[in-house]
Design a protein around this motif. Structure first.
Motif, PDB file in Angstrom:
ATOM      1  N   TYR A 255       1.581   3.395   4.705  1.00  0.00           N
ATOM      2  CA  TYR A 255       2.384   4.260   5.562  1.00  0.00           C
ATOM      3  C   TYR A 255       3.180   3.489   6.616  1.00  0.00           C
ATOM      4  N   ASP A 256       2.595   2.437   7.170  1.00  0.00           N
ATOM      5  CA  ASP A 256       3.303   1.679   8.194  1.00  0.00           C
ATOM      6  C   ASP A 256       3.997   0.501   7.510  1.00  0.00           C
TER       7      ASP A 256
ATOM      8  N   VAL B 202       7.237   7.346  -0.573  1.00  0.00           N
ATOM      9  CA  VAL B 202       6.970   8.579   0.187  1.00  0.00           C
ATOM     10  C   VAL B 202       7.029   8.313   1.696  1.00  0.00           C
ATOM     11  N   THR B 203       6.073   7.545   2.223  1.00  0.00           N
ATOM     12  CA  THR B 203       6.039   7.230   3.652  1.00  0.00           C
ATOM     13  C   THR B 203       5.930   5.724   3.830  1.00  0.00           C
ATOM     14  N   GLY B 204       6.781   5.157   4.666  1.00  0.00           N
ATOM     15  CA  GLY B 204       6.721   3.724   4.908  1.00  0.00           C
ATOM     16  C   GLY B 204       7.695   3.308   5.986  1.00  0.00           C
ATOM     17  N   ASN B 205       7.299   2.369   6.817  1.00  0.00           N
ATOM     18  CA  ASN B 205       8.172   1.835   7.856  1.00  0.00           C
ATOM     19  C   ASN B 205       8.800   0.528   7.376  1.00  0.00           C
ATOM     20  N   PHE B 206       8.709  -0.537   8.139  1.00  0.00           N
ATOM     21  CA  PHE B 206       9.316  -1.799   7.711  1.00  0.00           C
ATOM     22  C   PHE B 206       8.583  -2.388   6.508  1.00  0.00           C
ATOM     23  N   GLY B 207       9.336  -3.084   5.663  1.00  0.00           N
ATOM     24  CA  GLY B 207       8.690  -3.860   4.623  1.00  0.00           C
ATOM     25  C   GLY B 207       7.881  -4.992   5.236  1.00  0.00           C
TER      26      GLY B 207
ATOM     27  N   ASN C 124      13.801   8.355  -1.549  1.00  0.00           N
ATOM     28  CA  ASN C 124      13.244   9.401  -0.681  1.00  0.00           C
ATOM     29  C   ASN C 124      11.994   8.961   0.086  1.00  0.00           C
ATOM     30  N   THR C 125      11.906   7.672   0.372  1.00  0.00           N
ATOM     31  CA  THR C 125      10.837   7.187   1.255  1.00  0.00           C
ATOM     32  C   THR C 125      11.307   7.302   2.697  1.00  0.00           C
ATOM     33  N   ASN C 126      10.494   7.892   3.545  1.00  0.00           N
ATOM     34  CA  ASN C 126      10.857   8.124   4.935  1.00  0.00           C
ATOM     35  C   ASN C 126       9.886   7.425   5.869  1.00  0.00           C
ATOM     36  N   PRO C 127      10.352   7.068   7.080  1.00  0.00           N
ATOM     37  CA  PRO C 127       9.434   6.478   8.060  1.00  0.00           C
ATOM     38  C   PRO C 127       8.412   7.507   8.523  1.00  0.00           C
ATOM     39  N   GLU C 128       7.326   7.018   9.115  1.00  0.00           N
ATOM     40  CA  GLU C 128       6.288   7.919   9.606  1.00  0.00           C
ATOM     41  C   GLU C 128       6.832   8.919  10.615  1.00  0.00           C
ATOM     42  N   THR C 129       7.731   8.467  11.465  1.00  0.00           N
ATOM     43  CA  THR C 129       8.321   9.326  12.489  1.00  0.00           C
ATOM     44  C   THR C 129       9.777   9.596  12.149  1.00  0.00           C
ATOM     45  N   ALA C 130      10.143  10.853  12.050  1.00  0.00           N
ATOM     46  CA  ALA C 130      11.513  11.216  11.707  1.00  0.00           C
ATOM     47  C   ALA C 130      12.487  10.626  12.723  1.00  0.00           C
TER      48      ALA C 130
END
Length: 404
Positions: free
Chosen positions: A231-232, A255-260, A286-292
């Motif tokens: 997720y992060d 699905v959910t992910g921040n920086f590589g 369509n992968t989005n960061p944890e916080t919109a």
């Protein structure tokens, strides 16, 4: 007595690690307690719990892990190929190797060592954490710091070559349990001041709710890492981690992910950049960061004097999201740009780089002033090559399929 002996063949076994005794349900509501043998072998189907204070071996088979299991100073935990642990999620569970303790987890491509949960829900447990005795540079150059994993252990040392053991062909699933204030989480794999004598190869961090792999200082290097669906950030480090012999890192964000990759040196200008050859970072559609609306959507971010020398980097799928721009490389602050990127020689190198199916090609994002730094896209760089097998397969899904 004969009935009881026959019954023992199918009973649940519990090893009480702190006292090195084996407790066996006798079939009549009581237990038979015997001294642990000199090899310290956990019986098939046993429960791993408590503190491991003497050498213990776990052979191929199915086991449970419950609570915070700590490998103490002077003890070695040996796990053989084909051992699978179902981790309890009804309590705070994790596997922690303390300074002076060692882990020898020797799986294989066809018979990996697996830690999973029955619920198969991300965030179920605390993952694997190792403490070594290698140098760190924490905030203000401090040689020690206190861990942020809920154990509040002081880490840092002066033995760059220290060995905490071996992790080979180990897969950790559904980690990242929330701790302390309810918002912080543990990582899937966490390495505190781990030394270069430690071997880390063919490891999978699967669907954790925090980072896949995080290094807090130390000198250890790692080869053939897979971070899938975390997720992060897939890869993260601070406290001036300086591993020099890293290769074949692959992240698949979905699905959910921040920086590589999120990279910092705890604001220490004087640090040794780690070196990694062959990196592939892929962000699924369509992968989005944890916080919109978050800016945490770029492939590689450098901040707070973070450095790294990366070669043969393949990046795909990093698209602008929520009005924010995605970049192959994002330099987050002026200080990092001035002191690290513009150093002579530069301590931030990502080349050659192939940046495809992504927005803002050909420019490093720079969030403060001065705009971006251009780079030459190198189409000849290809994806990381990793050998498929059970070690990188979950529920019949080949985690390496995006590399094909």
């Amino acid at each position: 007595m004969k009935r009881n002996l026959l019954t023992l063949l199918s009973l649940t076994l519990l090893l009480t690690l702190s006292s090195c005794t084996i407790e066996v349900n006798d079939g009549d509501g009581g237990t038979i307690t015997t001294p642990g043998n000199t090899s310290g072998v956990l019986p098939e189907g046993g429960k791993l719990s408590g503190d491991i204070t003497s050498n213990l071996t776990i052979k191929k088979g199915n086991y449970t892990l419950e609570g915070i299991v700590k490998v103490a100073d002077g003890a070695t935990l040996t796990i053989e190929a084909g051992a699978t642990f179902t981790v309890s999620t009804t309590t705070t569970s994790s596997l922690v190797v303390l300074q002076g303790g060692k882990i020898l987890a020797l799986g294989s491509a066809s018979e990996p060592i697996v830690f999973t949960t029955a619920a198969k829900v991300p965030g179920g447990w605390g993952g694997i954490t190792i403490y070594g005795r290698a140098p760190i540079k924490a905030v203000n150059g401090s040689p020690t710091a206190v861990s942020e994993d809920g154990n509040f252990i002081t880490y840092g040392g002066n033995d760059a070559n220290y060995s905490s053991g071996i992790l080979k062909y180990v897969r950790v699933e559904y980690a990242g349990k929330k701790i302390n204030d309810g918002t912080s989480e543990t990582n899937t794999f966490t390495f505190y001041a781990v030394g270069d004598g430690t071997i880390l190869e063919n490891l999978v961090a699967y669907k954790g709710t925090d980072d896949g792999f995080e290094f807090f200082g130390g000198t250890v290097s790692a080869k053939n890492l897979v971070a899938y669906g975390n997720y992060d950030d897939s890869f993260d480090w601070q406290d001036a981690w300086s591993g020099q012999n890293n290769s074949n890192w692959f992240a698949f964000q979905t699905v959910t992910g921040n920086f590589g990759m999120e990279i910092e040196a705890s604001a220490n200008i004087d640090n040794t950049p780690p070196k990694i050859s062959n990196i592939t970072l892929i962000r699924d559609t369509n992968t989005n960061p944890e916080t919109a609306g978050s800016v945490e959507i770029s492939a590689i971010q450098f901040k707070r004097q973070g450095t790294g020398i990366f070669s043969n980097v393949y990046v795909s799928g990093y698209k602008n999201t929520g009005g924010k721009n995605a970049y192959a490389v994002l330099i987050q602050d002026d200080a990092t740009n001035n002191n690290q990127v513009n150093a002579n020689p530069s301590k931030v190198v990502v080349s050659p780089l192939n940046y495809v199916n992504s927005d803002n090609p050909g420019v490093w994002g720079y969030a403060v002033t001065n705009g971006g730094k251009t780079f030459t896209n190198t189409a000849s760089v290809t994806k990381v090559s990793l050998v498929a097998g059970a070690w990188a397969t979950v529920d019949g899904v080949n985690l390496l399929s995006a590399l094909q």
